[in-house]
Write a protein that holds these residues in place. Structure first.
Motif, PDB file in Angstrom:
ATOM      1  N   GLN A 250      30.644 -28.172  42.991  1.00 40.53           N
ATOM      2  CA  GLN A 250      31.793 -28.108  43.882  1.00 40.53           C
ATOM      3  C   GLN A 250      32.830 -27.144  43.314  1.00 40.53           C
ATOM      4  N   THR A 251      33.666 -26.583  44.189  1.00 37.07           N
ATOM      5  CA  THR A 251      34.733 -25.689  43.735  1.00 37.07           C
ATOM      6  C   THR A 251      36.061 -26.436  43.685  1.00 37.07           C
ATOM      7  N   TRP A 252      36.924 -26.021  42.767  1.00 40.59           N
ATOM      8  CA  TRP A 252      38.223 -26.674  42.607  1.00 40.59           C
ATOM      9  C   TRP A 252      39.105 -26.476  43.837  1.00 40.59           C
ATOM     10  N   PRO A 279      35.844 -22.602  39.669  1.00 44.82           N
ATOM     11  CA  PRO A 279      36.852 -21.975  40.531  1.00 44.82           C
ATOM     12  C   PRO A 279      36.232 -21.429  41.809  1.00 44.82           C
ATOM     13  N   GLY A 280      37.065 -21.315  42.849  1.00 47.11           N
ATOM     14  CA  GLY A 280      36.608 -20.724  44.101  1.00 47.11           C
ATOM     15  C   GLY A 280      36.778 -21.665  45.263  1.00 47.11           C
ATOM     16  N   ASP A 281      36.295 -21.222  46.428  1.00 50.39           N
ATOM     17  CA  ASP A 281      36.389 -21.975  47.667  1.00 50.39           C
ATOM     18  C   ASP A 281      35.001 -22.309  48.168  1.00 50.39           C
ATOM     19  N   HIS A 282      34.955 -22.869  49.349  1.00 56.19           N
ATOM     20  CA  HIS A 282      33.724 -23.377  49.945  1.00 56.19           C
ATOM     21  C   HIS A 282      32.611 -22.326  49.931  1.00 56.19           C
ATOM     22  N   ALA A 283      31.509 -22.662  49.276  1.00 58.35           N
ATOM     23  CA  ALA A 283      30.289 -21.852  49.206  1.00 58.35           C
ATOM     24  C   ALA A 283      30.464 -20.530  48.476  1.00 58.35           C
ATOM     25  N   ALA A 284      31.616 -20.308  47.838  1.00 55.04           N
ATOM     26  CA  ALA A 284      31.832 -19.028  47.160  1.00 55.04           C
ATOM     27  C   ALA A 284      30.915 -18.850  45.963  1.00 55.04           C
ATOM     28  N   THR A 285      30.714 -19.938  45.199  1.00 57.76           N
ATOM     29  CA  THR A 285      29.966 -19.804  43.954  1.00 57.76           C
ATOM     30  C   THR A 285      28.476 -19.608  44.185  1.00 57.76           C
ATOM     31  N   GLU A 286      27.940 -20.080  45.338  1.00 60.72           N
ATOM     32  CA  GLU A 286      26.512 -19.941  45.592  1.00 60.72           C
ATOM     33  C   GLU A 286      26.163 -18.761  46.483  1.00 60.72           C
ATOM     34  N   PRO A 328      43.213 -20.362  35.675  1.00 64.17           N
ATOM     35  CA  PRO A 328      42.738 -19.175  36.396  1.00 64.17           C
ATOM     36  C   PRO A 328      41.841 -18.341  35.508  1.00 64.17           C
ATOM     37  N   GLY A 329      41.270 -17.296  36.068  1.00 62.98           N
ATOM     38  CA  GLY A 329      40.414 -16.407  35.298  1.00 62.98           C
ATOM     39  C   GLY A 329      39.011 -16.952  35.143  1.00 62.98           C
ATOM     40  N   MET A 330      38.196 -16.208  34.417  1.00 62.50           N
ATOM     41  CA  MET A 330      36.795 -16.588  34.209  1.00 62.50           C
ATOM     42  C   MET A 330      36.665 -17.297  32.867  1.00 62.50           C
ATOM     43  N   GLN A 331      37.096 -18.533  32.805  1.00 63.07           N
ATOM     44  CA  GLN A 331      37.078 -19.275  31.559  1.00 63.07           C
ATOM     45  C   GLN A 331      35.687 -19.843  31.304  1.00 63.07           C
ATOM     46  N   PRO A 332      35.313 -19.993  30.036  1.00 63.12           N
ATOM     47  CA  PRO A 332      33.959 -20.498  29.719  1.00 63.12           C
ATOM     48  C   PRO A 332      33.792 -21.943  30.148  1.00 63.12           C
ATOM     49  N   PRO A 333      32.557 -22.380  30.356  1.00 58.38           N
ATOM     50  CA  PRO A 333      32.328 -23.764  30.784  1.00 58.38           C
ATOM     51  C   PRO A 333      32.653 -24.746  29.671  1.00 58.38           C
ATOM     52  N   GLU A 334      33.089 -25.931  30.083  1.00 54.50           N
ATOM     53  CA  GLU A 334      33.306 -27.042  29.171  1.00 54.50           C
ATOM     54  C   GLU A 334      32.359 -28.166  29.577  1.00 54.50           C
ATOM     55  N   PRO A 385      41.412 -20.239  55.010  1.00 53.71           N
ATOM     56  CA  PRO A 385      40.164 -20.978  54.739  1.00 53.71           C
ATOM     57  C   PRO A 385      38.997 -20.047  54.475  1.00 53.71           C
ATOM     58  N   LEU A 386      38.238 -20.366  53.439  1.00 50.63           N
ATOM     59  CA  LEU A 386      36.994 -19.688  53.091  1.00 50.63           C
ATOM     60  C   LEU A 386      37.198 -18.249  52.629  1.00 50.63           C
ATOM     61  N   ALA A 387      38.444 -17.807  52.474  1.00 48.18           N
ATOM     62  CA  ALA A 387      38.684 -16.419  52.070  1.00 48.18           C
ATOM     63  C   ALA A 387      39.539 -16.331  50.813  1.00 48.18           C
ATOM     64  N   THR A 388      40.701 -17.006  50.829  1.00 53.97           N
ATOM     65  CA  THR A 388      41.657 -16.859  49.738  1.00 53.97           C
ATOM     66  C   THR A 388      41.048 -17.209  48.382  1.00 53.97           C
ATOM     67  N   TYR A 389      40.393 -18.353  48.311  1.00 51.82           N
ATOM     68  CA  TYR A 389      39.877 -18.802  47.020  1.00 51.82           C
ATOM     69  C   TYR A 389      38.493 -18.241  46.722  1.00 51.82           C
ATOM     70  N   SER A 390      37.832 -17.730  47.749  1.00 50.74           N
ATOM     71  CA  SER A 390      36.610 -16.981  47.485  1.00 50.74           C
ATOM     72  C   SER A 390      36.958 -15.715  46.720  1.00 50.74           C
ATOM     73  N   LEU A 391      38.093 -15.097  47.077  1.00 52.29           N
ATOM     74  CA  LEU A 391      38.564 -13.927  46.330  1.00 52.29           C
ATOM     75  C   LEU A 391      38.899 -14.314  44.899  1.00 52.29           C
ATOM     76  N   GLU A 392      39.462 -15.520  44.707  1.00 45.24           N
ATOM     77  CA  GLU A 392      39.736 -15.977  43.345  1.00 45.24           C
ATOM     78  C   GLU A 392      38.451 -16.098  42.539  1.00 45.24           C
ATOM     79  N   ALA A 393      37.377 -16.579  43.181  1.00 43.31           N
ATOM     80  CA  ALA A 393      36.106 -16.727  42.485  1.00 43.31           C
ATOM     81  C   ALA A 393      35.593 -15.381  41.993  1.00 43.31           C
ATOM     82  N   LEU A 394      35.904 -14.313  42.735  1.00 46.57           N
ATOM     83  CA  LEU A 394      35.455 -12.983  42.346  1.00 46.57           C
ATOM     84  C   LEU A 394      36.402 -12.319  41.359  1.00 46.57           C
ATOM     85  N   SER A 395      37.717 -12.503  41.574  1.00 45.96           N
ATOM     86  CA  SER A 395      38.708 -11.781  40.771  1.00 45.96           C
ATOM     87  C   SER A 395      39.279 -12.596  39.628  1.00 45.96           C
TER      88      SER A 395
END
Length: 542
Positions: A250-252, A279-286, A328-334, A385-395
């Protein structure tokens, strides 16, 4: 409660063999790719066919089985890349679009009884027509397919593992939070369903009712009654009884299916389980994996199925079962052993008046009275919806707002002093407010921002709250439990709480103008509670 019929084996399906490597990776040659690909129509209840794609290893069976259910609007080839990757690993893969979508007949029932029984029908067909192993079956999907797969695991004990990506556990909570409807997300769902499928009359009626500008209590209850039996959480006892191994990713910043409901679902599972929050929005990570890009998310699915379906590689079982990546950012997994190891210790900040136009977040309670214009928006918002946080997942960058641009007549702002060191926010923020509504019905929206030294706020979380039967002019308590998150506040940054009364994401209950009062007293102070993880609480992390 819904009752699901177990299906008998379907009759012979019409088979269309497609050998088009440019369209279907791995379909050109069983000799070079190790599996064959074909399109089939699987007969299902109601006299309809489910359009499916089958990839079968060329080597002798029996082979483990992976059933992939397409997302909302998708057909049999939507999951072609994961299907190819699983076939390469030795699975018989059958990928199909749910009824009403893609090449499948029928109409969209939103995880209705037929949708759930269709999973068993597809399994029956696969066992009858391929060299599939009936003792090794997994089901996976993104979004719509994820929810269908979770419910199906409670009704078909042959399902040994489920992979739920951006799925839902509670459809009621997904549609409405604190008596506030997620209107924009509902509109996207409705319009995309109409454009890409055939909605059943009931589905069309429920979604259009949900989107009415004003909805009666009776109509609201009708939507709830429709959504409740379409929620995996309602079948938790059945799922636990069947004991499938459940992977939930799931995304945050999930706009549609907030992560808190999946946390609750995960915690109550008693079988083998693993959850990943990123991080990210609906379906962004997959989505990247669906396009053939490298994907940690899909790699987790493959490893989960290898451990709990195929039995070929159990290494994922040696890892702590809960994985988080902080914003924020691409932090390593915990890696943690349970949700209790993720969350921090609540730290309460009281809302004070302050010396200027803004209030303060301070250690001591304070008494004050203030007000903002009701039914007016500010630059603070939850995004698209489905855009703002998808951009976060990428950036890696959350959505931002310049807090000095918040109209102080329409929104109230409280600021914390800058943090001396980085602060790890882990878990669900909470807030308590006391408001004085100008009308019987109304809405407020609360936002928590990470503010840098220049005054730019990065959105940490947001939550609406509506009232429908308040006494105008009288105090109304408002208690807010935000969705859980993992967010690291940098040194010299600070938190800010913003409250206004409108956001394009929501169908609010505002009825007109007036002033929305905001108050605090020593006896009943307003506060924001932040779960802060201290270094000593981080011992489980790897």
């Amino acid at each position: 409660m819904m009752r699901f019929r177990r299906r008998g084996r379907a009759g012979a399906a019409a088979v269309l063999l497609v050998l088009a490597a440019s369209v279907l990776p791995g379909a050109a040659s069983a000799t070079t790719e190790g599996f064959t690909t074909k399109f089939v129509d699987v007969s299902a209840d109601g006299g309809i066919s489910l359009g499916a794609m089958v990839m079968e290893p060329a080597s002798p069976g029996p082979h483990p089985v992976a059933v992939l259910v397409a997302a909302w609007g998708g057909g049999r080839t939507q999951n072609v890349i994961p299907a190819r990757d699983l076939a390469d690993r030795g699975y018989v893969v059958i990928s199909y679009g749910a009824r009403g979508f893609g090449e499948s007949g029928g109409s969209v029932e939103v995880a209705g009884t037929d949708d759930i029984a269709d999973v068993s029908t597809v399994i029956d067909w696969t066992l009858a027509h391929t060299a599939a192993d009936p003792a090794r079956i997994g089901v996976g999907g993104v979004s719509y397919g994820a929810g269908i797969g979770l419910i199906a695991a409670g009704f078909d004990p042959r399902i040994k593992a489920v992979a739920s990506l951006s799925g839902w556990a509670d459809l009621v909570a997904s549609l409405t939070q604190n008596d506030t409807r997620h209107g924009l997300a509902g509109l996207v769902l409705y319009l995309s369903g109409k454009a890409n499928g055939t909605l059943s009359p009931e589905t069309d009626t429920m979604l259009t009712t949900f989107l009415e500008p004003a909805i009666s209590d009776a109509d609201s209850q009708a939507v709830i009654d429709w959504a409740r039996p379409r929620s995996p959480i309602g079948y938790l006892d059945r799922i636990n009884a069947n004991h499938p191994a459940v992977l939930a990713i799931q995304t945050w910043s999930e706009t549609v299916f907030q992560p808190g409901q999946m946390v609750d679902f995960y915690e109550r599972l008693t079988g083998p389980k693993r959850a990943e929050f990123v991080p990210g929005d609906h379906a962004a990570t997959e989505s990247g994996g669906l396009l053939g890009l490298p994907s940690d998310t899909w790699n987790s699915v493959y490893r989960w199925f290898d451990a709990h379906v195929a039995g070929t590689d159990t290494s994922i079982e040696n890892e702590p079962p809960l994985v988080t990546r902080a914003r924020p950012g691409m932090q390593p997994p915990e890696y943690q052993s349970g949700w209790a190891d993720v969350v921090g210790t609540p730290s309460r900040l009281y809302l004070g008046r302050g010396k200027g136009i803004d209030g303060t977040l301070q250690p001591e309670p304070a008494a004050w009275d203030s007000s903002i214009a009701a039914n007016r928006d500010t630059v603070a918002n939850g995004g698209v919806p489905l855009a703002t946080y998808s951009l976060e997942a990428l950036s890696g960058a959350p959505p931002t707002a310049f807090l000095w641009q918040v109209d102080r007549g329409s929104g109230a702002v409280w600021n914390q002093p800058p943090a001396e060191s980085a602060t790890e926010i882990r878990g669900a923020l909470r807030a308590h407010l006391s408001v004085v509504p100008p009308a019987e019905t109304g809405t407020l929206v609360a936002y928590v921002y990470d503010v840098d030294p220049a005054g730019t706020g990065s959105l940490v979380n947001y939550l609406p709250y509506s009232w429908k039967h308040a006494t105008p002019g009288s105090n109304q308590p408002v208690d807010l439990d935000f969705s859980p998150t993992a967010y690291t506040l940098a040194a010299e940054h600070h938190l800010a709480l913003v409250v206004d009364s409108k956001d394009p994401l929501f169908l609010d209950c505002n009825t007109g103008a007036g002033k929305l009062g905001l108050t605090s007293s020593i006896a009943d102070p307003s506060w924001l509670e932040v779960p802060v993880r201290r270094p000593a609480e981080n011992g489980e992390n790897q």
